[in-house]
Design a protein around this motif. Structure first.
Motif, PDB file in Angstrom:
ATOM      1  N   ARG A   1       0.816  -1.210   0.000  1.00 48.67           N
ATOM      2  CA  ARG A   1       0.000   0.000   0.000  1.00 48.67           C
ATOM      3  C   ARG A   1       0.856   1.269   0.000  1.00 48.67           C
ATOM      4  NH1 ARG A   1      -5.282   0.019   0.750  1.00 48.67           N
ATOM      5  NH2 ARG A   1      -6.300  -1.998   0.441  1.00 48.67           N
ATOM      6  N   GLN A   2       2.044   1.184   0.603  1.00 51.84           N
ATOM      7  CA  GLN A   2       2.931   2.351   0.536  1.00 51.84           C
ATOM      8  C   GLN A   2       3.334   2.630  -0.911  1.00 51.84           C
ATOM      9  OE1 GLN A   2       6.046   1.276   3.338  1.00 51.84           O
ATOM     10  NE2 GLN A   2       5.068   2.441   5.004  1.00 51.84           N
TER      11      GLN A   2
ATOM     12  N   LEU B   1       1.701   1.743  -3.610  1.00 51.18           N
ATOM     13  CA  LEU B   1       0.528   2.211  -4.366  1.00 51.18           C
ATOM     14  C   LEU B   1       0.225   3.672  -4.063  1.00 51.18           C
ATOM     15  CD1 LEU B   1      -2.007  -0.793  -4.234  1.00 51.18           C
ATOM     16  CD2 LEU B   1      -0.174  -0.352  -5.865  1.00 51.18           C
ATOM     17  N   SER B   2       0.437   4.106  -2.824  1.00 48.99           N
ATOM     18  CA  SER B   2       0.154   5.513  -2.501  1.00 48.99           C
ATOM     19  C   SER B   2       1.059   6.441  -3.312  1.00 48.99           C
ATOM     20  CB  SER B   2       0.304   5.773  -0.994  1.00 48.99           C
ATOM     21  OG  SER B   2       1.669   5.718  -0.606  1.00 48.99           O
TER      22      SER B   2
ATOM     23  N   GLU C   1      -0.173   6.541  -6.946  1.00 47.24           N
ATOM     24  CA  GLU C   1      -1.347   7.400  -7.105  1.00 47.24           C
ATOM     25  C   GLU C   1      -0.964   8.878  -7.023  1.00 47.24           C
ATOM     26  OE1 GLU C   1      -4.068   6.780  -8.282  1.00 47.24           O
ATOM     27  OE2 GLU C   1      -4.731   4.763  -7.771  1.00 47.24           O
ATOM     28  N   ASN C   2       0.013   9.189  -6.192  1.00 47.71           N
ATOM     29  CA  ASN C   2       0.421  10.589  -6.111  1.00 47.71           C
ATOM     30  C   ASN C   2       1.934  10.734  -6.270  1.00 47.71           C
ATOM     31  OD1 ASN C   2       0.523  13.292  -5.852  1.00 47.71           O
ATOM     32  ND2 ASN C   2       0.055  13.363  -3.663  1.00 47.71           N
TER      33      ASN C   2
ATOM     34  N   GLN D   1       3.683  13.083  -7.034  1.00 44.01           N
ATOM     35  CA  GLN D   1       4.248  14.327  -6.491  1.00 44.01           C
ATOM     36  C   GLN D   1       4.949  14.069  -5.152  1.00 44.01           C
ATOM     37  OE1 GLN D   1       1.282  17.403  -6.229  1.00 44.01           O
ATOM     38  NE2 GLN D   1       0.934  17.491  -8.442  1.00 44.01           N
ATOM     39  N   LEU D   2       4.508  13.045  -4.434  1.00 49.76           N
ATOM     40  CA  LEU D   2       5.142  12.730  -3.146  1.00 49.76           C
ATOM     41  C   LEU D   2       6.615  12.382  -3.312  1.00 49.76           C
ATOM     42  CD1 LEU D   2       2.329  10.573  -1.502  1.00 49.76           C
ATOM     43  CD2 LEU D   2       2.891  12.961  -1.036  1.00 49.76           C
TER      44      LEU D   2
ATOM     45  N   LYS E   1       9.288  14.786  -2.450  1.00 49.93           N
ATOM     46  CA  LYS E   1       9.562  15.089  -1.037  1.00 49.93           C
ATOM     47  C   LYS E   1      10.074  13.840  -0.321  1.00 49.93           C
ATOM     48  CE  LYS E   1       6.363  18.870  -1.016  1.00 49.93           C
ATOM     49  NZ  LYS E   1       5.396  19.682  -0.304  1.00 49.93           N
TER      50      LYS E   1
ATOM     51  N   SER F   1       1.993   6.563 -16.255  1.00 50.10           N
ATOM     52  CA  SER F   1       1.073   7.006 -15.207  1.00 50.10           C
ATOM     53  C   SER F   1       0.075   5.898 -14.989  1.00 50.10           C
ATOM     54  CB  SER F   1       0.342   8.277 -15.665  1.00 50.10           C
ATOM     55  OG  SER F   1      -0.818   8.492 -14.859  1.00 50.10           O
ATOM     56  N   VAL F   2      -0.353   5.683 -13.754  1.00 52.88           N
ATOM     57  CA  VAL F   2      -1.396   4.683 -13.530  1.00 52.88           C
ATOM     58  C   VAL F   2      -2.742   5.165 -14.067  1.00 52.88           C
ATOM     59  CG1 VAL F   2      -0.264   3.560 -11.576  1.00 52.88           C
ATOM     60  CG2 VAL F   2      -1.872   5.442 -11.144  1.00 52.88           C
ATOM     61  N   GLY F   3      -2.790   6.414 -14.505  1.00 51.30           N
ATOM     62  CA  GLY F   3      -4.001   6.945 -15.130  1.00 51.30           C
ATOM     63  C   GLY F   3      -4.026   6.775 -16.637  1.00 51.30           C
ATOM     64  N   ALA F   4      -2.979   6.195 -17.204  1.00 45.90           N
ATOM     65  CA  ALA F   4      -2.943   5.960 -18.659  1.00 45.90           C
ATOM     66  C   ALA F   4      -3.304   4.508 -18.953  1.00 45.90           C
ATOM     67  CB  ALA F   4      -1.553   6.275 -19.210  1.00 45.90           C
TER      68      ALA F   4
ATOM     69  N   VAL G   1      -4.692  -0.328 -14.168  1.00 42.22           N
ATOM     70  CA  VAL G   1      -3.227  -0.275 -14.115  1.00 42.22           C
ATOM     71  C   VAL G   1      -2.710  -0.340 -12.679  1.00 42.22           C
ATOM     72  CG1 VAL G   1      -1.194   1.068 -14.757  1.00 42.22           C
ATOM     73  CG2 VAL G   1      -3.122   0.883 -16.338  1.00 42.22           C
ATOM     74  N   ILE G   2      -3.438   0.247 -11.740  1.00 35.94           N
ATOM     75  CA  ILE G   2      -2.982   0.154 -10.353  1.00 35.94           C
ATOM     76  C   ILE G   2      -3.063  -1.311  -9.878  1.00 35.94           C
ATOM     77  CG2 ILE G   2      -5.188   0.698  -9.162  1.00 35.94           C
ATOM     78  CD1 ILE G   2      -2.020   2.444  -8.138  1.00 35.94           C
TER      79      ILE G   2
END
Lengths: 480, 480
Positions: free
Chosen positions: B67-68, B70-71, B74-75, B77-78, B81, B108-111, B339-340
């Motif tokens: 889950r780490q 996958l987070s 999903e983002n 941008q993290l 940092k 991207s998991v959105g593609a 995709v995720i």
């Protein structure tokens, strides 16, 4: 020799055609692999996949609010460190609240939901539909799906009673419809869209296709409308929508409204079938009560562009209760739509509102994507207008342009010598010369004697457009 | 009256049965809603959904490493940092590296990915198969799917040439198989598992079902094996697997090996069909080269338990190239698996290794889940052993027990008076009295004159087990 070969598998699956991911797409992937391995010297240094509406493959950035919430759904342990989220990572409080609310309602995104989706998400969709249309919606009639494609698949499965069961499908069309009808061994009843009227619906064309099919013994039971259109980009007027509903009502046709591009509208505004149907019912008490409408939406398109998440839903209006129970049973066999995709549907239909902490960034990102799409559509359209033998209406909506091309006879002969349709030949040469992958009009259907291709306007920049222009001039010079 | 009613929709969809989410499951959701609204006084304060293998609905915690990663997918941008991730949130460096690697490979998991899945993920699965079986695997023959169910759906679509196309299906079976064959209007050829041999495969039973179907004109072309078994939990010996392959080879049957419970094995060890086939091929050069095998796996079961993510894959061995191309086309129509979920498949097959930063926690969580399942299986089994008229073999694998129940004649008569099968009647009374939802054996198929029910052993604690014991005693007293 094993048991299975091309001649003894399911003939209906064998017969299905799906050009969006056909020969050209496969070839484009080979070229991409050659480029990345450096194994070939090609006249371009990048493959542009303009064959498929896949925004995030072409560098469209996901919307921050959506992805921040999804990151918390995937790792709920992060919610135990709210101060780090807010102060260290810049997550706003509404991101945290939404994630908590969604988790409360779905338990875990790793758990199956109810077969038709998480109930609270269906309630959220119903509220969105009420805001959009000005009429109530019932969450019990909403079904979450793995993208709109899976919803179409479900509905066509229900409709296909026998090989004589007919579905009116616009031509040109997104080939999901013809491919699925082929797999189901049902009858596709094509009706032509009117290119001279910006690819609008032509009721006379619909009626004559319907009558012809009926006279041939087809049990026509459904009409598919794609609005805004794919591949045409056409956006229907309210009058057009009313005319289709009226026709469907008279002939007792289920309406399947594919409305996945409902926010991709450049000219005029989107008129939902549900909203227009409710108005007609209000204006004519009793007259349209029997109309059966299924309308579909998705997270893949619009400014969301989250194709890979496979999220979508359909709403049913006027369906018989036992038929709905059968639909529920059918979707149960595949258990449920991906739960993280269901959550993304919820975020799409219920985005940050003015005054909420995430609104400003959401609004900026959303409008940035919308404006970028419009600018690129116009730039591409302008290029087409200047190309010899190419005609293309003004961009109206969706993610596509669908220009007509007129090719010289020598090109048509060269295509025939290769055993290809002329538009396939043109698109293959375009791909080989420029790395730009588009889909020939024959993959969507087109009137006999006309040629088209579909391209998305998703790729960033304009350099790839000039590659097309240059290729086209050389192609025309060669075959003139 | 609209166009569609229960009598004019697709008769094959209408005929399909899927008891896992049937009347009892619907009733259990109603009871759950009543409890949460406080609208009814019920003899229990919680509904236990033991009808479906849905671990995270029953409070199984997801594995942190998965889950780490996958987070971050999903983002992304993290990832900018990294110090906050590592120092503020406790993410290990291998979490960050894996997320970067997956993003590099899927964009991207959105593609949308390629229709058969992200190539790098297929390579990772191939490496897992090589480690598991000791024989090479080819990523080109691996297809990512939306859970194993979607893979089964694809393969049965290809196999169903005509209504005479037959598929050997174990009885009892997970009803996905019979339901899908019904939708496809193909022929289910049932073969009974041998309850007296811990629900193992009985080659004589397979052969006699096969011969009988053949003599009736059925074109039997495939045998389905669920190993470890659902609903039985049976775990096949290597000798059983060899015998099935040998039979399939002789009769030219495609083998469909549903191996989604491959890590849920309590007794002995898991023998993959792929591994045993390769051994047979090595031992008998040339003899088994034509065998066609499709083996399926999923993220939904095992210690992963990520049902809601709809991730899975199937590997094809020995399939004709044109048949594989048709499978590719068919999966293209639905575009791609989430995709995720594909990324989660990658994490499942390539988890942290000893010495890597996330290994210790992963190992602890994984073993904790495995031990918890084993303990609960044994506790439930012990309870069944003490119940009057209940017989249940030792837990072997999967997530289920499938006890035989012997009911008094008065109970059978009472069921008939209600128009129910006796096991349905028993399960309905159990649900109403205790809130525990199980599935009657008739939902999976059982030998004439025998009665069973399937229950998962996923629910935490043992209080719910004592609810069953108490109910059973009262039921027997009432109808004895």
């Amino acid at each position: 020799m094993g048991r299975l070969n091309i001649n003894n598998i399911n003939p209906h699956v064998r017969a299905a055609e799906y050009a969006v991911r056909g020969e050209l797409a496969v070839k484009s992937e080979e070229l991409r692999a050659q480029l990345s391995k450096g194994t070939a010297s090609l006249p371009f240094d990048q493959v542009i996949s303009a064959n498929i509406g896949n925004p995030q493959q072409l560098d469209q950035k996901p919307i921050t609010f959506f992805r921040q919430v999804l990151s918390l759904l995937e790792n709920p342990q992060l919610l135990e460190k709210e101060d780090v989220l807010i102060n260290g990572l810049g997550y706003k409080t509404d991101v945290v609240e939404r994630a908590k609310w969604l988790l409360k309602n779905c338990g875990s995104v790793g758990a199956y939901s109810a077969s038709s989706g998480v109930y609270a998400i269906k309630e959220s969709i119903a509220k969105f539909l009420e805001r959009r249309d000005g009429f109530p919606a019932n969450p019990a009639n909403i079904y979450l799906s793995a993208g709109a494609s899976s919803g179409v698949n479900t509905l066509l499965h229900i409709l296909a009673e026998s090989p004589k069961s007919g579905v009116l499908v616009p031509i040109p069309q997104y080939p999901l419809y013809t491919a699925t009808l082929s797999v189901l061994n049902a009858t596709c009843v094509p009706y032509y869209l009117d290119e001279s009227k910006a690819w609008g619906t032509d009721l006379e064309a619909i009626r004559s296709s319907y009558e012809k099919a009926k006279s041939e013994g087809v049990d026509v039971r459904c009409i598919v409308i794609i609005n805004p259109g794919n591949p045409t980009g056409a956006s229907l007027s309210e009058a057009d929508v009313r005319a289709v509903i009226d026709f469907a009502s008279k002939e007792k046709l289920v309406i399947m409204a594919d409305e996945v591009y409902q926010t991709n509208v450049f000219i005029g505004q989107f008129h939902s079938f549900k909203g227009v149907l409710r108005k007609l019912q209000q204006e004519n008490p009793g007259k349209y009560d029997d109309v059966e409408l299924a309308s579909l939406h998705s997270v893949s398109k619009g400014m969301v562009g989250e194709c890979g998440h496979r999220g979508g839903y359909f709403e049913l209006v006027g369906f018989d209760a036992e038929v709905e129970a059968t639909i529920y049973k059918f979707v149960s066999i595949m258990l449920c739509a991906p739960v993280i995709g269901q959550c993304l549907v919820e975020l799409m239909v219920n985005p940050p509102q003015p005054g909420e902490p995430s609104f400003e960034l959401y609004d900026k990102e959303y409008n940035g994507i919308a404006n970028g799409l419009r600018e690129r559509a116009n730039a591409l359209h302008k290029a087409f207008e200047q190309m010899e033998g190419v005609e293309c209406g003004e961009p109206q909506g969706a993610m596509y342009l669908f220009p007509t091309i007129t090719l010289p006879q020598k090109a048509i002969d060269a295509a025939a010598a290769e055993g290809r349709k002329p538009d396939e030949f043109y698109c293959m040469r375009l791909l080989e010369a420029t790395g730009v992958c588009v889909v020939p009009g024959s993959g969507f259907g087109q009137r006999e004697g006309t040629l088209h291709f579909r391209t998305t306007f998703l790729a960033p920049g304009t350099e790839w457009v000039s590659r097309i222009t240059k290729f086209h001039q050389e192609f025309m010079d060669k075959y003139r």
